[in-house]
Design an enzyme around this catalytic site. Structure first.
Site, mmCIF file in Angstrom:
data_model
loop_
_atom_site.group_PDB
_atom_site.id
_atom_site.type_symbol
_atom_site.label_atom_id
_atom_site.label_comp_id
_atom_site.label_asym_id
_atom_site.label_seq_id
_atom_site.Cartn_x
_atom_site.Cartn_y
_atom_site.Cartn_z
ATOM 1 N N ASP A 134 0.797 -1.235 0.000
ATOM 2 C CA ASP A 134 0.000 0.000 0.000
ATOM 3 C C ASP A 134 0.825 1.279 0.000
ATOM 4 O O ASP A 134 0.616 2.161 -0.825
ATOM 5 C CB ASP A 134 -0.961 -0.030 1.212
ATOM 6 C CG ASP A 134 -2.050 1.018 1.114
ATOM 7 O OD1 ASP A 134 -2.425 1.381 -0.010
ATOM 8 O OD2 ASP A 134 -2.522 1.468 2.163
ATOM 9 N N CYS A 188 -15.478 -5.245 -17.266
ATOM 10 C CA CYS A 188 -16.661 -4.495 -16.841
ATOM 11 C C CYS A 188 -17.719 -4.395 -17.944
ATOM 12 O O CYS A 188 -18.910 -4.242 -17.653
ATOM 13 C CB CYS A 188 -16.260 -3.088 -16.393
ATOM 14 S SG CYS A 188 -15.269 -3.068 -14.880
ATOM 15 N N CYS A 191 -21.211 -2.207 -18.021
ATOM 16 C CA CYS A 191 -21.680 -1.904 -16.661
ATOM 17 C C CYS A 191 -21.004 -0.642 -16.137
ATOM 18 O O CYS A 191 -19.781 -0.504 -16.194
ATOM 19 C CB CYS A 191 -21.385 -3.076 -15.729
ATOM 20 S SG CYS A 191 -21.865 -2.769 -14.004
ATOM 21 N N CYS A 194 -20.743 1.318 -10.591
ATOM 22 C CA CYS A 194 -19.881 2.006 -9.630
ATOM 23 C C CYS A 194 -19.853 3.502 -9.918
ATOM 24 O O CYS A 194 -19.879 4.323 -8.991
ATOM 25 C CB CYS A 194 -18.471 1.416 -9.645
ATOM 26 S SG CYS A 194 -17.635 1.486 -11.248
ATOM 27 N N CYS A 198 -21.680 6.366 -7.265
ATOM 28 C CA CYS A 198 -20.713 7.116 -6.448
ATOM 29 C C CYS A 198 -21.308 8.478 -6.105
ATOM 30 O O CYS A 198 -21.515 9.312 -6.996
ATOM 31 C CB CYS A 198 -19.405 7.295 -7.223
ATOM 32 S SG CYS A 198 -18.173 8.283 -6.345
ATOM 33 N N CYS A 214 -13.263 11.539 -3.629
ATOM 34 C CA CYS A 214 -13.636 10.229 -3.085
ATOM 35 C C CYS A 214 -13.997 10.367 -1.603
ATOM 36 O O CYS A 214 -13.269 10.994 -0.827
ATOM 37 C CB CYS A 214 -12.463 9.269 -3.259
ATOM 38 S SG CYS A 214 -12.732 7.636 -2.528
ATOM 39 N N CYS A 240 -15.134 4.209 2.493
ATOM 40 C CA CYS A 240 -16.385 4.143 1.732
ATOM 41 C C CYS A 240 -16.407 2.833 0.960
ATOM 42 O O CYS A 240 -15.413 2.454 0.345
ATOM 43 C CB CYS A 240 -16.494 5.321 0.761
ATOM 44 S SG CYS A 240 -18.044 5.332 -0.177
ATOM 45 N N CYS A 247 -21.065 -3.334 -7.140
ATOM 46 C CA CYS A 247 -20.394 -4.029 -8.236
ATOM 47 C C CYS A 247 -20.937 -5.451 -8.387
ATOM 48 O O CYS A 247 -20.924 -6.231 -7.426
ATOM 49 C CB CYS A 247 -18.891 -4.080 -7.980
ATOM 50 S SG CYS A 247 -17.967 -5.005 -9.228
#
Length: 385
Positions: A134, A188, A191, A194, A198, A214, A240, A247
């Site tokens: 990360d 995806c 689709c 998401c 949002c 975000c 979030c 999804c």
């Protein structure tokens, strides 16, 4: 005789790694234009590694890299034991912050994997490794996608066939040459759930996002949360999950493979009002093991105040008044004033006098703005009685 790669895959299963993939240490220079554009447009969060070249070229951060090993651990999405019903309003932490901090869990798994590889590798070879989780230089999702773990969805997250996007990612650069796996292309299709769902429209439609819009980012900032986002976080006080929850690839995904990831319902769905006065020691004891505690208690307390306003908990008004009167932090005082403007219905002269006096002695400009807005709302409400 199994190849080293096959032996490493077998070892990863014994360690409890849910998915593993391999890619070359070739540059990720195809990301450069997108990353430069993201920064130019003000879409970066500021949490990214600062040196762009080191995000793109593994050879700048590791001596003679040959391969990158990507791993994924699936995390739970449902709480099987709900918190006690006390009648108090509760907030929530996003699923990625349930259980022990995933950085610690992934580091432990990768350390075990490195030890296993050292035992399996030829004793005559000097093998070296650089694990990252990360906060490392490389893009976790880019490495994982190229290593064949999954594809990058329109929400910018890695989506695996087995576990959806509910996975933690880590990678290990090594000087061992492994045969690379085949990358997965985006699946995806047409689709756009998401993107459509949002609330702040942070997703740009091509797998990238404006990180500053975000809601997960907004819950992690330390200053005042812009007023636009306050109603949108609802009662979530960290992170979030919306783009994951809607999804289709995540439908029915709920894996409980790792005891360290299991959520304590009283911790990840805490009562909101006690958060307003929690001490540093109490915060560390109760929440210190969560990844969602990394910014300290102030953002969580600020978010808890916003959440109390969003859920219309008028029993919190006395505590908000105490915060305005006693808390040394302008962000908390100003956010409490905003919350009063949302919650107080029976406005009294005493309430207006109190707020006016607090506004008069407030020295921080952004907090002053919050007080004046709250006074404007409450004065109008008082005159309409």
């Amino acid at each position: 005789m199994p190849t080293l790669k096959e032996q490493v895959i077998a070892a990863s299963r014994e360690i409890g790694i849910d998915k593993i993939g391999f890619t070359s240490a070739a540059p990720f220079d195809y990301l450069e234009a997108s990353l430069i554009e993201q920064k130019k447009n003000g879409h970066s969060s500021g949490f990214e590694h600062k040196v762009l070249e080191e995000r793109l070229y593994p050879e700048l951060i590791f001596d003679q890299p040959k391969s990158i090993i990507a791993i994924a651990l699936a995390y739970p999405t449902k709480i099987h034991n709900k918190p006690a019903r006390t009648g108090a309003k509760r907030g929530s932490f996003a699923r990625a912050s349930w259980g022990i901090d995933y950085h610690d869990i992934l580091r432990d798994k990768m350390a075990q994997l490195i030890d296993a590889i050292k035992e399996l590798a030829d004793e005559d070879d000097e093998v070296t490794f650089k694990p990252m989780v990360d906060t490392g230089e490389l893009s976790d999702v880019a490495v994982a996608q190229r290593a064949g773990l999954g594809f990058i969805g329109l929400n910018g997250l890695l989506i695996t066939p087995e576990f959806g996007s509910f996975v933690y990612l880590g990678e290990i650069i090594t000087n061992i040459p492994f045969e690379p796996d085949t990358p997965m292309a985006n699946q995806c299709g047409s689709c756009t759930r998401c993107i459509d769902y949002c609330p702040p429209k942070a997703l740009l439609g091509d797998g990238r996002l404006n990180a500053t819009r975000c809601l997960s980012y907004q819950t992690q900032t330390k200053g005042f949360m812009p007023e636009e986002y306050r109603p949108k976080i609802r009662s979530v006080i960290y992170g979030c999950d919306i783009c994951q929850q809607v999804c289709p690839f995540n439908k029915g995904k709920d894996f409980h493979f790792h005891p360290d990831m299991e959520p304590d319902p009283e911790v990840v769905m805490p009562e909101l009002q006690p958060l307003l006065t929690i001490s540093n020691k109490e915060f560390k004891v109760k929440f210190g093991h969560l990844s969602g505690s990394w910014r300290g208690k102030k953002p969580i307390q600020r978010n808890a105040i916003i959440a109390l306003a969003n859920v219309k908990d008028r029993t919190a008004i006395p505590q908000l008044l105490q915060l305005i009167d006693n808390d040394p932090r302008p962000v908390i005082r100003g956010t409490a004033a905003w919350a009063l403007g949302q919650l107080v219905r029976d406005v009294t002269p005493e309430m207006l006098d109190f707020l006016q006096q607090a506004a008069d002695k407030e020295e921080e400009p952004e907090a002053q703005v919050e007080f004046h807005k709250a006074l404007l709302i409450l004065n109008e409400r008082f005159e309409e009685r």
